[in-house]
Design an enzyme around this catalytic site. Structure first.
Site, short mmCIF file in Angstrom:
data_model
loop_
_atom_site.label_atom_id
_atom_site.label_comp_id
_atom_site.label_asym_id
_atom_site.label_seq_id
_atom_site.Cartn_x
_atom_site.Cartn_y
_atom_site.Cartn_z
N PHE A 201 0.85 -1.19 0.00
CA PHE A 201 0.00 0.00 0.00
C PHE A 201 0.88 1.24 0.00
O PHE A 201 1.78 1.38 0.84
CB PHE A 201 -0.92 0.00 1.22
CG PHE A 201 -2.12 -0.88 1.05
CD1 PHE A 201 -3.38 -0.34 0.90
CD2 PHE A 201 -1.98 -2.26 1.00
CE1 PHE A 201 -4.49 -1.16 0.70
CE2 PHE A 201 -3.06 -3.09 0.82
CZ PHE A 201 -4.33 -2.54 0.67
N ASP B 15 4.44 -3.67 4.25
CA ASP B 15 4.40 -2.21 4.40
C ASP B 15 5.37 -1.62 3.38
O ASP B 15 6.40 -2.23 3.05
CB ASP B 15 4.82 -1.78 5.80
CG ASP B 15 3.75 -2.02 6.84
OD1 ASP B 15 2.62 -2.39 6.46
OD2 ASP B 15 4.04 -1.85 8.05
N HIS C 200 8.51 -9.99 15.46
CA HIS C 200 8.78 -8.55 15.53
C HIS C 200 10.18 -8.33 16.09
O HIS C 200 10.55 -8.87 17.13
CB HIS C 200 7.75 -7.87 16.42
CG HIS C 200 7.66 -6.40 16.23
ND1 HIS C 200 8.72 -5.54 16.47
CD2 HIS C 200 6.64 -5.60 15.81
CE1 HIS C 200 8.35 -4.30 16.22
NE2 HIS C 200 7.10 -4.31 15.82
N GLU D 126 -2.43 -4.70 13.31
CA GLU D 126 -1.41 -5.61 13.88
C GLU D 126 -1.95 -6.35 15.11
O GLU D 126 -1.65 -7.53 15.30
CB GLU D 126 -0.15 -4.83 14.25
CG GLU D 126 0.99 -5.71 14.75
CD GLU D 126 2.30 -4.96 14.83
OE1 GLU D 126 3.01 -4.91 13.81
OE2 GLU D 126 2.60 -4.40 15.90
#
Length: 338
Positions: free
Chosen positions: A106, A197, A219, A287
């Protein structure tokens, strides 16, 4: 005596100021370095024992080549680290199986001009270079998508999306857009889907070893932390609410077969909309909902932080390579409503 007292007071204040400056300047890096010394869990399998999940190619994984990190989950999925796999073997097997990949990204508003070109150029150098890849760029300004020279077997499609006034809504509504694109287009052309992302840059191989039915990413800021520090959504009113979990996953990268990613994004969208109806917003938006989904539906493959790393974390002895890096964040200017 009074002069001595004043001098002592000045020295004390100076000393306190020095300590405060030292703490303010060095503590974040120091804490992150110390976090890296906290050992991860280890793979519970004995040498030679097979994984419960994964694919047929995963029989070649050397789970015991990395004694410094966790190489499998409690439910039998591999955690992919450098040194565990033969990249050529994975590429050959996936080519033999005619694997193909769609990448969704995006680039809405100012994010397109700031990040998209660097993201796509680096993907051409490093992302699934042995396989056919179709890029799906979701944007509100299709005319500004850069013209990138693509390699053989690579193509790019632009999908127009609505611009929301809040960046949080843009982030959450991507789940619906991805599910719709899978249903209308992707399912006909690609076996696998990876969602990214845009504010990231590929710097090393991000290859077919990452492919699986359901793929999650550790993460980078949490993989050495105790679970009590994971930032799950703790609001019982939210559908993303979690008391406990397995890992803390990063929504900057997730993927899997098109069937699984479609179910994943549709489910997250449904729970996001239920929260909206109840006037609730999860702590970390999509998330938080993704973490809830992956807790209830265990991923068949987990990627190590090599696959999305932040240079701000500093040195970690277990990070032998980096494959995808966070770009410099400019939230103060990029998240202003136009």
């Amino acid at each position: 005596m009074r002069v001595f007292y004043k001098a002592k007071l000045v020295l004390t204040c100076a000393g306190c100021a020095s300590v405060l400056l030292f703490v303010a300047y060095f503590t974040p890096t120091s804490i992150r370095y110390l976090e890296g010394l906290i050992p991860m869990n280890r793979c519970y399998l004995a040498p030679g024992e097979k994984l419960k999940l994964g694919n047929s190619i995963d029989a070649s994984l050397d789970l015991w080549s990395r004694g410094d990190v966790q190489t499998c989950t409690d439910w039998g999925a591999p955690v992919i680290w450098d040194g565990m796999f033969d990249p050529d073997h994975y590429d050959q097997e996936h080519r033999r199986n005619h694997s193909s990949v769609s990448l969704t990204v995006f680039a809405v508003g100012r994010y397109l001009d700031a990040y998209l070109e660097a993201f796509l150029l680096s993907a051409e150098r490093h992302f699934m270079v042995a396989l056919p890849v179709t890029y799906y760029v979701f944007t509100d300004v299709p005319q500004r998508v850069p013209n990138i020279q693509l390699g053989p077997g690579r193509s790019l499609k632009v999908v127009r999306v609505q611009r929301h006034s809040r960046w949080q809504d843009i982030s959450m509504m991507r789940m619906r857009a991805i599910a719709d694109a899978i249903e209308s287009q992707i399912r006909r052309y690609s076996r696998y889907v990876f969602c990214f992302d845009v504010d990231q840059v590929f710097v090393g191989r991000f290859g077919s070893e990452a492919l699986g039915d359901s793929v999650a990413l550790l993460h980078a800021y949490y993989y050495h932390q105790p679970q009590s520090l994971y930032t799950y959504d703790r609001n019982p009113r939210s559908r993303a609410y979690m008391e406990t979990g397995d890992f803390y996953y990063h929504a900057a990268v997730f993927g899997g077969s098109w069937q699984t990613v479609k179910n994943m994004t549709e489910t997250c969208y449904q729970t996001i909309m239920e929260d909206k109806e109840n006037q609730v917003e999860a702590l970390w938006h999509d998330e938080s909902h993704l973490n809830k989904y992956l807790w209830l539906h265990k991923p068949s493959r987990v990627l190590s932080p090599e696959y999305c790393w932040s240079s701000d974390i500093g040195y970690r002895s277990d990070m032998h390579v980096t494959r995808l890096l966070w770009a410099k964040k400019r939230y103060d200017t990029l998240r202003i409503t136009e």
